[in-house]
Design an enzyme around this catalytic site. Structure first.
Site, mmCIF file in Angstrom:
data_model
loop_
_atom_site.group_PDB
_atom_site.id
_atom_site.type_symbol
_atom_site.label_atom_id
_atom_site.label_comp_id
_atom_site.label_asym_id
_atom_site.label_seq_id
_atom_site.Cartn_x
_atom_site.Cartn_y
_atom_site.Cartn_z
ATOM 1 N N ASP A 64 0.786 -1.235 0.000
ATOM 2 C CA ASP A 64 0.000 0.000 0.000
ATOM 3 C C ASP A 64 0.824 1.294 0.000
ATOM 4 O O ASP A 64 1.761 1.442 0.778
ATOM 5 C CB ASP A 64 -0.875 0.078 1.254
ATOM 6 N N GLU A 246 -10.757 -1.799 3.912
ATOM 7 C CA GLU A 246 -9.417 -1.327 4.228
ATOM 8 C C GLU A 246 -9.176 0.049 3.605
ATOM 9 O O GLU A 246 -9.929 0.513 2.757
ATOM 10 C CB GLU A 246 -8.353 -2.292 3.673
#
Length: 541
Positions: A64, A246
């Site tokens: 990420d 998320e």
């Protein structure tokens, strides 16, 4: 004068850290066996798949993007990083900087794990007014907020193994000092409790933070970035819930061509994407300073959609994307970047010394379409500064498999392609990238089901994961315009497709046995005219 001294000092810090990194910085953890093996891979084998301009770490694992902010001419990108292995492991915050979001300089690791846990995803803001009180000598502190992940707690079966913490930087994000009173938000007993994204709410004059909590998003507010109050939550019975929520993001946007302001909530989900595995959905609505409610017309669109959600990208490889903070009003853009991969196969893709890349930076716009709202994504304009060789053709009759260009004219491994197909009434089209080994990547539009598609089943190496090549990715077309306009960004092992001025976006990776060296197009059903196609070589030497 003080600001000038601070800027000079900061730039010196950046230069020293770049030199230090180039001389060889090493992680604190022990080396992983996979990386030792990867170090033996030859340059030619390894560099076959390393992108020309998408950011990749010099070595080891990345996922990420997080903590992204802009200050004093630099775009800062932090990322989930395991520096001692080529698969997911103990998370650090890696760091890179850029002056244009296109070419990147990797910096030393910014935040290391400690006795409280791994350093999971989060965000960073510039505390311009020193609400936190961390400023010294007039320096504006950078506040990072991240999730502590207690791996031992997770292994022991606890539910409260994730908590939220902060750290501050007084050298423009090069190094961070963790707050002595961490965690600033303790876990109330929620298993998946992570990925805090902070934003300054200029409308309601307070700091906001959105946090993923299982199958919902929790909204917090603060006046000092240390003490956080739970305001509300969102998500029950709304959107896609095929996996864990998320990496949220939350921000206001002016609707294109109007004075109307709407709030946008991004939520990544894994699994549960429209074409399998990881993907990012979004919601458009209103925020009163405490509660977020989606717009009625947008809710109707959700209810009528196949997956009960609207997605930022219908390809299989754009995940966990978030936006930069502290972009100057004079810039006026909302800027985004995502991770080019999918958790279904991210750990096993055929690269060794490094794993994963980021998307090109993208500008987001919000427009009203058919009485509802849609986000538009386009590559940032800075990418056009790297154009070199140009190829252009107009009014091409497409009757069969028609060659457009090969690598003798332009190297297709680093290109921007813009095309327009006019009055395509009863046919579809299929672009094909091919090489001498017979590998093929196909993408285009099916008229029969009104879908865009990307087909990588024969694109080269696919056997590393049974989930990589199937199914063929599909995306419903939104626009009713008879003309098809598209932008294609190609970089060795990735394609980013922006159809209809960014109304529909598809991003996918692939691993051909040798570089694709020919681009062709063929009709699906009936002949048509390719109005124009313009190809630019992107030069980064």
């Amino acid at each position: 004068m003080n600001k000038m001294k601070t800027l000079i000092k900061s730039n010196l810090v950046v230069m020293l850290m770049v030199v230090s990194f180039l001389l060889g910085c090493k992680g604190k953890a022990q080396k992983n066996q996979n990386v030792d093996k990867a170090d033996q891979v030859t340059y030619s084998e390894e560099e076959l798949y390393r992108p020309n301009f998408h950011f990749t770490p010099k070595k080891a694992w990345m996922n990420d993007p997080n903590g992204m902010f802009y200050k004093n001419g630099y775009y800062h990108l932090y990322f989930q990083h395991y520096p001692d292995g080529n698969t997911w492991g103990p998370m650090h915050w890696g760091h890179a900087i850029s002056t244009d979001m296109v070419t990147w300089k990797e910096m030393p690791i910014a935040i290391y794990p400690d006795e409280k846990g791994y350093i999971f995803s989060g965000s960073a803001v510039v505390d311009v007014n020193n609400n936190s009180g961390f400023s010294k000598n007039g320096i504006e502190p950078i506040i990072a907020m991240f999730t502590y992940h207690d791996m031992e707690g997770e292994k022991a079966g606890k539910t409260n193994y994730q908590s939220q913490a902060i750290a501050y930087s007084l050298d423009e994000g090069q190094t961070f000092t963790k707050y002595s009173k961490n965690p600033v938000i303790k876990n109330p007993g929620i298993k998946d409790f992570r990925d805090p994204k902070m934003v300054w709410d200029s409308i309601h004059k307070k700091w906001l933070m959105v946090l993923a909590a299982g199958q919902k998003i929790m909204f917090y507010s603060s006046s000092n970035l240390k003490d956080w109050k739970l305001e509300s939550d969102f998500g029950e019975g709304i959107g896609a819930h095929g996996g864990v929520w998320e990496c949220p993001d939350f921000f206001p946007m002016v609707v294109k061509g109007t004075d109307e302001v709407k709030w946008v909530l991004l939520v990544s989900i894994n699994p549960g994407g429209p074409n399998g595995g990881s993907a990012t959905q979004y919601f458009v609505g209103d925020f009163d300073g405490n509660q977020f409610r989606i717009d009625n017309s947008f809710e109707n669109d959700l209810n009528n959609s196949e997956h009960k959600s609207i997605w930022i990208d219908y390809g299989r490889d754009n995940y966990a994307g978030v936006t930069w903070s502290n972009i100057p009003d004079s810039n006026g853009r909302k800027l985004f970047m995502g991770w080019i991969s999918n958790w279904e196969y991210a750990n096993v893709v055929p690269t060794e010394t490094w794993r994963s890349a980021m998307t090109v930076a993208r500008q987001i716009e919000l427009q009203k379409v058919n009485a509802s709202y849609r986000l538009l994504f386009q590559p940032v304009r800075e990418l056009t500064n790297y154009r070199s060789t140009k190829f252009k053709k107009e009014s091409i009759a497409i009757k069969g498999d028609t060659k457009i260009i090969d690598s003798k004219a332009i190297d297709l491994s680093s290109t921007e392609i813009n095309f327009k197909i006019s009055n395509l009434k009863n046919s579809g089209f299929s672009f094909k990238l091919t090489n001498k080994q017979g590998d093929t990547l196909a993408f285009g539009y099916n008229h029969s089901n009104k879908n865009f598609f990307v087909d990588r089943r024969k694109s080269g190496k696919t056997a590393f994961s049974e989930k990589f090549s199937d199914p063929v990715s599909m995306a419903n077309r939104i626009s009713i315009n008879p003309d098809f306009i598209g932008t294609i960004i190609l970089d060795k092992t990735s394609i980013e497709l922006f159809f209809d001025n960014g109304e529909t976006v598809m991003t996918e990776i692939f691993f051909p046995n040798s570089p694709f060296d020919k681009l062709s197009i063929e009709p699906k059903d009936q002949e048509f005219i390719l109005g124009n196609i313009e190809i630019h070589k992107l030069n980064f030497n």
